[in-house]
Scaffold this motif. Sequence first.
Motif, PDB file in Angstrom:
ATOM      1  N   ASP A 111      -5.610  23.822  80.239  1.00  0.00           N
ATOM      2  CA  ASP A 111      -6.435  25.029  80.300  1.00  0.00           C
ATOM      3  C   ASP A 111      -5.950  25.955  81.406  1.00  0.00           C
ATOM      4  O   ASP A 111      -5.852  27.161  81.235  1.00  0.00           O
ATOM      5  CB  ASP A 111      -7.898  24.650  80.574  1.00  0.00           C
ATOM      6  CG  ASP A 111      -8.529  23.977  79.358  1.00  0.00           C
ATOM      7  OD1 ASP A 111      -8.071  24.263  78.241  1.00  0.00           O
ATOM      8  OD2 ASP A 111      -9.453  23.169  79.548  1.00  0.00           O
ATOM      9  N   GLU A 112      -5.662  25.344  82.531  1.00  0.00           N
ATOM     10  CA  GLU A 112      -5.211  26.119  83.682  1.00  0.00           C
ATOM     11  C   GLU A 112      -3.910  26.846  83.347  1.00  0.00           C
ATOM     12  O   GLU A 112      -3.750  28.034  83.625  1.00  0.00           O
ATOM     13  CB  GLU A 112      -5.009  25.172  84.857  1.00  0.00           C
ATOM     14  CG  GLU A 112      -4.644  25.822  86.162  1.00  0.00           C
ATOM     15  CD  GLU A 112      -4.730  24.816  87.307  1.00  0.00           C
ATOM     16  OE1 GLU A 112      -5.728  24.841  88.020  1.00  0.00           O
ATOM     17  OE2 GLU A 112      -3.802  24.002  87.475  1.00  0.00           O
TER      18      GLU A 112
ATOM     19  N   LEU B  25      -8.293  28.490  72.100  1.00  0.00           N
ATOM     20  CA  LEU B  25      -8.454  27.112  71.632  1.00  0.00           C
ATOM     21  C   LEU B  25      -7.282  26.668  70.769  1.00  0.00           C
ATOM     22  O   LEU B  25      -6.841  25.516  70.834  1.00  0.00           O
ATOM     23  CB  LEU B  25      -9.766  26.965  70.862  1.00  0.00           C
ATOM     24  CG  LEU B  25     -11.010  27.116  71.748  1.00  0.00           C
ATOM     25  CD1 LEU B  25     -12.272  27.081  70.905  1.00  0.00           C
ATOM     26  CD2 LEU B  25     -11.035  26.007  72.808  1.00  0.00           C
ATOM     27  N   ALA B  26      -6.735  27.611  69.999  1.00  0.00           N
ATOM     28  CA  ALA B  26      -5.580  27.269  69.170  1.00  0.00           C
ATOM     29  C   ALA B  26      -4.378  26.933  70.039  1.00  0.00           C
ATOM     30  O   ALA B  26      -3.681  25.932  69.816  1.00  0.00           O
ATOM     31  CB  ALA B  26      -5.260  28.430  68.239  1.00  0.00           C
ATOM     32  N   LEU B  27      -4.154  27.750  71.061  1.00  0.00           N
ATOM     33  CA  LEU B  27      -3.053  27.483  71.990  1.00  0.00           C
ATOM     34  C   LEU B  27      -3.238  26.121  72.651  1.00  0.00           C
ATOM     35  O   LEU B  27      -2.305  25.337  72.815  1.00  0.00           O
ATOM     36  CB  LEU B  27      -3.014  28.558  73.076  1.00  0.00           C
ATOM     37  CG  LEU B  27      -2.481  29.924  72.644  1.00  0.00           C
ATOM     38  CD1 LEU B  27      -2.858  30.981  73.660  1.00  0.00           C
ATOM     39  CD2 LEU B  27      -0.966  29.852  72.476  1.00  0.00           C
ATOM     40  N   ARG B  28      -4.476  25.875  73.002  1.00  0.00           N
ATOM     41  CA  ARG B  28      -4.810  24.652  73.701  1.00  0.00           C
ATOM     42  C   ARG B  28      -4.521  23.436  72.819  1.00  0.00           C
ATOM     43  O   ARG B  28      -3.925  22.453  73.260  1.00  0.00           O
ATOM     44  CB  ARG B  28      -6.293  24.707  74.038  1.00  0.00           C
ATOM     45  CG  ARG B  28      -6.814  23.557  74.826  1.00  0.00           C
ATOM     46  CD  ARG B  28      -8.249  23.856  75.217  1.00  0.00           C
ATOM     47  NE  ARG B  28      -8.676  22.919  76.225  1.00  0.00           N
ATOM     48  CZ  ARG B  28      -9.236  21.751  75.939  1.00  0.00           C
ATOM     49  NH1 ARG B  28      -9.436  21.434  74.680  1.00  0.00           N
ATOM     50  NH2 ARG B  28      -9.586  20.934  76.900  1.00  0.00           N
ATOM     51  N   ARG B  29      -4.951  23.556  71.550  1.00  0.00           N
ATOM     52  CA  ARG B  29      -4.750  22.444  70.630  1.00  0.00           C
ATOM     53  C   ARG B  29      -3.253  22.157  70.478  1.00  0.00           C
ATOM     54  O   ARG B  29      -2.811  21.016  70.504  1.00  0.00           O
ATOM     55  CB  ARG B  29      -5.370  22.758  69.281  1.00  0.00           C
ATOM     56  CG  ARG B  29      -6.285  21.669  68.778  1.00  0.00           C
ATOM     57  CD  ARG B  29      -6.953  22.078  67.482  1.00  0.00           C
ATOM     58  NE  ARG B  29      -7.844  23.210  67.648  1.00  0.00           N
ATOM     59  CZ  ARG B  29      -7.840  24.308  66.870  1.00  0.00           C
ATOM     60  NH1 ARG B  29      -6.968  24.427  65.891  1.00  0.00           N
ATOM     61  NH2 ARG B  29      -8.701  25.273  67.086  1.00  0.00           N
TER      62      ARG B  29
ATOM     63  N   LEU C 262       3.178  23.101  66.093  1.00  0.00           N
ATOM     64  CA  LEU C 262       3.110  24.356  66.829  1.00  0.00           C
ATOM     65  C   LEU C 262       3.086  25.553  65.893  1.00  0.00           C
ATOM     66  O   LEU C 262       2.400  26.538  66.130  1.00  0.00           O
ATOM     67  CB  LEU C 262       4.315  24.474  67.756  1.00  0.00           C
ATOM     68  CG  LEU C 262       4.045  24.234  69.220  1.00  0.00           C
ATOM     69  CD1 LEU C 262       5.232  24.687  70.009  1.00  0.00           C
ATOM     70  CD2 LEU C 262       2.783  24.972  69.661  1.00  0.00           C
ATOM     71  N   ALA C 263       3.850  25.436  64.826  1.00  0.00           N
ATOM     72  CA  ALA C 263       3.942  26.548  63.885  1.00  0.00           C
ATOM     73  C   ALA C 263       2.567  26.908  63.331  1.00  0.00           C
ATOM     74  O   ALA C 263       2.265  28.070  63.089  1.00  0.00           O
ATOM     75  CB  ALA C 263       4.890  26.188  62.756  1.00  0.00           C
ATOM     76  N   ASP C 264       1.709  25.904  63.200  1.00  0.00           N
ATOM     77  CA  ASP C 264       0.369  26.163  62.668  1.00  0.00           C
ATOM     78  C   ASP C 264      -0.447  27.072  63.573  1.00  0.00           C
ATOM     79  O   ASP C 264      -1.190  27.920  63.117  1.00  0.00           O
ATOM     80  CB  ASP C 264      -0.401  24.841  62.520  1.00  0.00           C
ATOM     81  CG  ASP C 264       0.196  23.999  61.438  1.00  0.00           C
ATOM     82  OD1 ASP C 264      -0.091  22.793  61.413  1.00  0.00           O
ATOM     83  OD2 ASP C 264       0.958  24.559  60.623  1.00  0.00           O
ATOM     84  N   VAL C 265      -0.313  26.814  64.852  1.00  0.00           N
ATOM     85  CA  VAL C 265      -1.256  27.454  65.758  1.00  0.00           C
ATOM     86  C   VAL C 265      -0.791  28.812  66.270  1.00  0.00           C
ATOM     87  O   VAL C 265      -1.596  29.642  66.663  1.00  0.00           O
ATOM     88  CB  VAL C 265      -1.593  26.543  66.954  1.00  0.00           C
ATOM     89  CG1 VAL C 265      -2.389  25.363  66.472  1.00  0.00           C
ATOM     90  CG2 VAL C 265      -0.346  26.119  67.693  1.00  0.00           C
ATOM     91  N   ILE C 266       0.478  29.035  66.317  1.00  0.00           N
ATOM     92  CA  ILE C 266       0.941  30.295  66.912  1.00  0.00           C
ATOM     93  C   ILE C 266       1.218  31.331  65.840  1.00  0.00           C
ATOM     94  O   ILE C 266       1.791  31.020  64.828  1.00  0.00           O
ATOM     95  CB  ILE C 266       2.172  30.057  67.798  1.00  0.00           C
ATOM     96  CG1 ILE C 266       1.746  29.176  68.968  1.00  0.00           C
ATOM     97  CG2 ILE C 266       2.744  31.362  68.296  1.00  0.00           C
ATOM     98  CD1 ILE C 266       2.841  28.822  69.892  1.00  0.00           C
TER      99      ILE C 266
END
Lengths: 290, 303
Positions: A205-206, A247-251, A286-290
């Motif tokens: 998160d940080e 949240l997507a980045l985080r996941r 990664l492709a899913d979220v970005i």
Amino acid sequence: MSEVLANSPKGHIEVKNFSLAYETIEGAVQAVTDTQIHVRPGEFVSIVGPSGCGKSTLLNAVAGFLKPTTGVVTVDGERVNGPSAERGMVFQQYSLFPWKTVRENVEFGLKMRGMPRSQRERAARTLLGLAGLEAFEKHYPEKLSGGMKQRVGIVRALATGPKVLLLDEPFGALDAQTRVIMQQILTNMWQRLKISVLFVTHDIDEAIFLSDRVYCMTARPGSIKAEIPIPLERPRQQSMMMSSEFLALRRGLMSLIREESLKAMGGEINDLGMQGLNIELHGHSLADVI
Amino acid sequence: MSSPALVRQPEDSMPATALAEAGSAPAAIIRPSTPPSFATLGLRWYRLNRAGLRAAAIGVISLLAFLLVWHLLTTYRVVFFVRFTNVPSPLAVYDSFIKAIHDPKFLMHILLSCRRIFIGFSLAAIVGVPLGLIMGRFKLVHEVIFPVAEVLRPIPAIAWVPMAIMLWPTNEQSIVYITFLGSFFPILVNTLHGMSLVDPVLVRAAQCLGARERSIFREVYFPASLPHIFTGLTVGMGVAWVSLIAAEMISGQYGIGYFTWEAYSLVQYADIALGMIAIGVLGLGSSLLIRGAGQLVMPWRST
Ligand SMILES: Nc1ncnc2c1ncn2[C@@H]1O[C@H](COP(=O)(O)OP(=O)(O)OP(=O)(O)O)[C@@H](O)[C@H]1O
Ligand SMILES: [Mg+2]
């Protein structure tokens, strides 16, 4: 971003073909291999990765404490040969000089540069004011809370006007609330000074909240597994941490790191017969979220 | 360079939370405007120092009890494994104390002992501390000197008495030499120990702030070692007194150790106890002096 670049041509970190092995009795321990990273002038970049993957090693090489086994580290095109006041560093263990008052700690770098006493006193007071510490200038570090100590540590590192600021898990020992405040203070100072920051943390998160870009490292021997741009707009608010984008980045980052942590602990987990726990390995690509 | 630029920054963009946190502490210092009365001040002082007062009171009582037991043992000349037949009573010692403080010879004994301690101990500190600092920093110096120091260190200073008499032309010099030896090794060893414990992160922090070798030595290694240096000085002072008294008893002509031994030869039993008490008080006084100096030099460690 372009405005920052225009104002600050300095602080371009480049690490090329970098590897570092520690010499030990049992032979060379390869801590980091085949790593390329860069931090553009004025950019805020974080490094995350499983424990023991070589984050501190990489940062210490940029600071000039460790010599790369192969490769080079340059700042603004100049090769790094040893520690210097051009590269400010903040340590997890605060590392304030216990025998110096808060103000004397902040003055230290200026004193080393030969600035006359009255001048550096004035500069230190102003800097402490910016961090809300003017009331504590005569205190010894021992009397301060962890958050205050680390604020002094950051101010001390910035006092000499370095081109880059290196931080190794600076908020790791702080409680959650203090952490949030410190993150805001750091962002604030970074935006004012327009220097580049290389920030090591294990808190995802940080890393997302603070950075323009995050490097994720593999388990030891560490190398760069992924480079993730953080397109969240600035100024960032605490509330953004609930946004779907965040949240997507985080996941995405979480699954990358979990994969590496499992790899690092793979042997252990098998030994303990924990396969049955069904730890999710590939939650999202990664492709899913970005 | 860029710090003046920093100085001109407006303060409005500080995060509100940070300002609130910073603001709360000075607010706590502000007291109500009416000055408190003496009674409340006294009460507050009492509350803050209660533990100290208690310790002082118990200390006084236990010292009085010690004197009482001493008094009873000597007036009844108790013989129970140890013999108190010839031991002087506290009152007899007090009498000889009153006599002694009017006797310039007794004062001279004390002054001479103090002078020997002062010279021997100061020399030990002047040599031991810098040597320890240099040995801690430069490997070669350490490698050359350490083996010699390790061989000489276990030899008690008293064992040096015959050698010292041969080495030095005057008795006075050999006694000072013994005192020096006694305090030298504790000072050296503790300084070295302090140097070995200096936190490497602090050295790194100094390097990143532009400090060079000499500044690191002065600004990091030296102050970081000070607590151990003062431990060494305190221990060294104790050993200096032990060595001095032994040397004076064996080879001296003056000094409080000689006074005590002479009292035994002259069957002045009260003076034996007086000499012992004087040595105790002097030893206590000198270690208090060192502690005071330590608090002056290391203000960050007080309270
Ligand atoms: N001086 C050293 N000698 C030998 N091996 C070392 C040394 N320092 C670190 N290592 C090893 O190198 C690897 C990388 O260490 P490093 O401290 O850089 O990891 P890190 O990512 O910072 O870990 P952490 O998250 O626990 O801080 C680790 O496996 C560690 O055991
Ligand atoms: Mg680390």
